[in-house]
Design a protein around this motif. Structure first.
Motif: not given
Lengths: 212, 344
Positions: B141-150, B164-174, B176-180
């Motif tokens: 999975l991509t990082l974004g998908q991994q966070y989705r599993v979490s 939800c702890d600071d999950i966006t600090k590891n993510c790139d802008a795109r 982050t946008h998807g997760l938001l």
């Protein structure tokens, strides 16, 4: 010669496999116990942990040869002699249980520290978490280590032959060293080499299956 | 409802003891996304960990739906944690388990029947848009998908609140946008209450209803996100707002700007217009009515969740008295006006 070889091979396999199974059966629980104990804050448990940790470290670094010599009095009490297959199995198992437990503890410790919080968050006790989750998680690390231990056992079992345990080691000593029959030497060496390769490859196959 | 009252936490480090959380008062209403904004070491994570019973507090109380979360025996703590979903700063997925099994892990100790479990897991995977990834391993999975599993793992128990702890600090802008976007969907469609820690004002701006700003364990400012955007009170809040908007004055203007008013100077204003005030052309009215000329130096539109703030920097020329009345006129009609300085 063929029957002699076959018999020796059978003895070696018996020694190595029995010791190998003992290593798994005792080494894994002991490794987990060490791991769990290392978190315990009670003073009494801390003392036990320090002791066990020291023993494990010492036993892991002791050469097999020295270990057998140290164990001779115990073996004489238990089996009457140190020169038997059963006493060899005991020394072999003791030689690998400790390093293998240490490997397990190390592998469990190497898992990301965040898993501890996750376990608490999901309502697992530490013991349940290790049993249900961590153990499976460290398998890809543990299995190659186990193969290493089995190969060590092969080597040790040959040394055990020096102490009269029989097997391929015994044959090598009796025929190869004392009578210098070169055909025996070549045959045993080839067999030992073959066995270690079989162990290595089978575990490799198994680990590959595990890690996706 | 989650409420924190006078929460303090002392942390012992090798430099001695210091307060990780100082006198925190906080209330999170059901159905809102509450942001906890602060730099590294401000106490965001500690705050979430205290709410999730992973750490104890020293004074004060934390209540979730009228039951206390502090000073509980271990057994009750486990129950309390199950009523919350926690998403850690790292995805923390188990590599030996599939996505499905990773999510199912959260139901392991709940005593559900196998069929119920399956239903819940499938539902959680659907909510997070992972239905076709159920049999994948985390590695694939991509990082974004991994966070989705979490996320799915945190949601599967149908918690009252999601931390939800600071999950966006590891993510790139795109990513982050998807997760938001996922956050908003979970909140709007499934009505999850979410408490979100972050150090990026951008994140707060996009998803949160309200925000608390932490600085060195202290809550320096809190309230509606749009309110803090329109007029931040503390320096720290101002800094954050500045970081997330283009409110900087052009350099050429700043050099000309004087802090003292004299007879020959005109004021430079910052005007902030929100949705409601923007419905009628008040500024144009004021300019006509008080016979002024307005020189707009910079203007842009800021989107905060669903609210749009029009922000502009402008120079007002005209009679002194008229300028004063115009400012009063506009303030009366809901515009926020700040005098930045004066130019000749």
């Amino acid at each position: 010669m063929f029957y002699e070889m076959l018999h020796a091979l059978e003895e070696t396999l018996f020694m190595v496999l029995t010791a190998g199974i003992l290593t798994l059966l005792i080494g894994i629980p002991f490794g987990i116990y060490l791991y769990l104990l290392s978190f315990d804050q009670k003073l009494w448990h801390k003392t036990i942990y320090r002791m066990l940790f020291t023993v494990t470290n010492l036993a892991s670094t002791l050469p097999y040869f020295v270990l057998v010599i140290l164990l001779i009095p115990l073996l004489r009490i238990l089996f009457g002699t140190e020169a038997s297959v059963s006493s060899a199995i005991l020394t072999l198992a003791l030689a690998t249980i400790f390093p293998f437990s240490a490997e397990i503890q190390r592998a469990l410790n190497a898992l990301p520290i965040g898993y501890n919080d996750l376990a608490r968050s999901l309502g697992f006790s530490r013991v349940r978490w290790v049993m249900k989750v961590s153990l499976k998680e460290v398998m890809p690390v543990i299995l190659p280590r186990y193969a290493q231990q089995l190969n060590q056992l092969m080597g040790y079992s040959v040394i055990a032959g020096v102490f009269g345990a029989g097997g391929l080691g015994g044959l090598l000593i009796a025929k190869g060293y004392q009578n210098f029959e070169i055909s025996y030497v070549v045959a045993t060496v080839l067999l030992v080499f073959l066995l270690t390769q079989v162990i290595r490859l089978s575990v490799q196959y198994f680990t590959h299956d595990q890690s996706h | 409802m989650l409420s924190l009252e006078a929460v303090e936490k002392i942390v012992h480090t090798h430099q001695g003891r210091h307060l990780a959380l100082k006198n925190i008062h906080l209330e999170v209403e059901p159905g809102e996304i509450y942001g906890i904004l602060g730099k590294k070491g401000a106490g965001k994570t500690t705050l979430l960990r205290c709410v999730h019973c992973l750490e104890s507090i020293d004074t004060g109380s934390i209540m979730l739906d009228n039951s206390p979360l502090t000073h509980l025996p271990e057994k009750t703590q486990i129950l309390a944690r199950r009523a919350q979903g926690m998403v850690f700063a790292e995805p923390l997925l188990l590599s030996s388990r599939t996505v499905y099994q990773n999510v199912e892990l959260a139901l392991e100790n709940m005593g559900d029947k196998k069929k119920d479990r399956q239903e819940k897991v499938v539902e959680a995977l659907q909510m997070t848009g992972l239905q076709d990834k159920a049999l994948c391993y985390p590695k694939e999975l991509t990082l974004g998908q991994q966070y989705r599993v979490s996320f799915a793992r945190a949601l599967v128990n149908q918690p009252n609140i999601v931390l939800c702890d600071d999950i966006t600090k590891n993510c790139d802008a795109r990513t982050t946008h998807g997760l938001l976007k996922l956050f908003r969907e979970l909140n709007e469609r499934y009505h999850f209450t979410i408490v979100l820690a972050t150090d990026a004002m951008e994140v707060i701006k996009m998803v949160c209803h309200r925000v608390a700003i932490l600085h060195q364990g202290e809550m320096v400012e809190h309230g509606e996100v749009s309110g803090i955007f329109a007029h931040p009170k503390t320096d720290i809040a101002k800094e954050y707002v500045k970081s997330a908007t283009r409110l900087e004055m052009p350099n050429a203007l700043r050099r000309r700007l004087k802090s003292q008013e004299t007879d020959h100077t005109y004021p430079v204003l910052r005007l902030i217009v929100d949705n409601n005030a923007g419905q009628e052309p008040f500024i144009a009215h004021a300019v006509q009515q008080f016979e002024l000329t307005m020189n707009i130096l910079q203007a842009h539109l800021e989107a905060i969740r669903d609210l749009h703030l029009g922000i502009m920097i402008a120079e007002l020329r005209g009679k002194k008295n008229n300028i004063q009345s115009a400012i009063a006129y506009l303030e009366e009609r809901g515009l926020h006006i700040e005098v930045l300085g004066y130019v000749l």
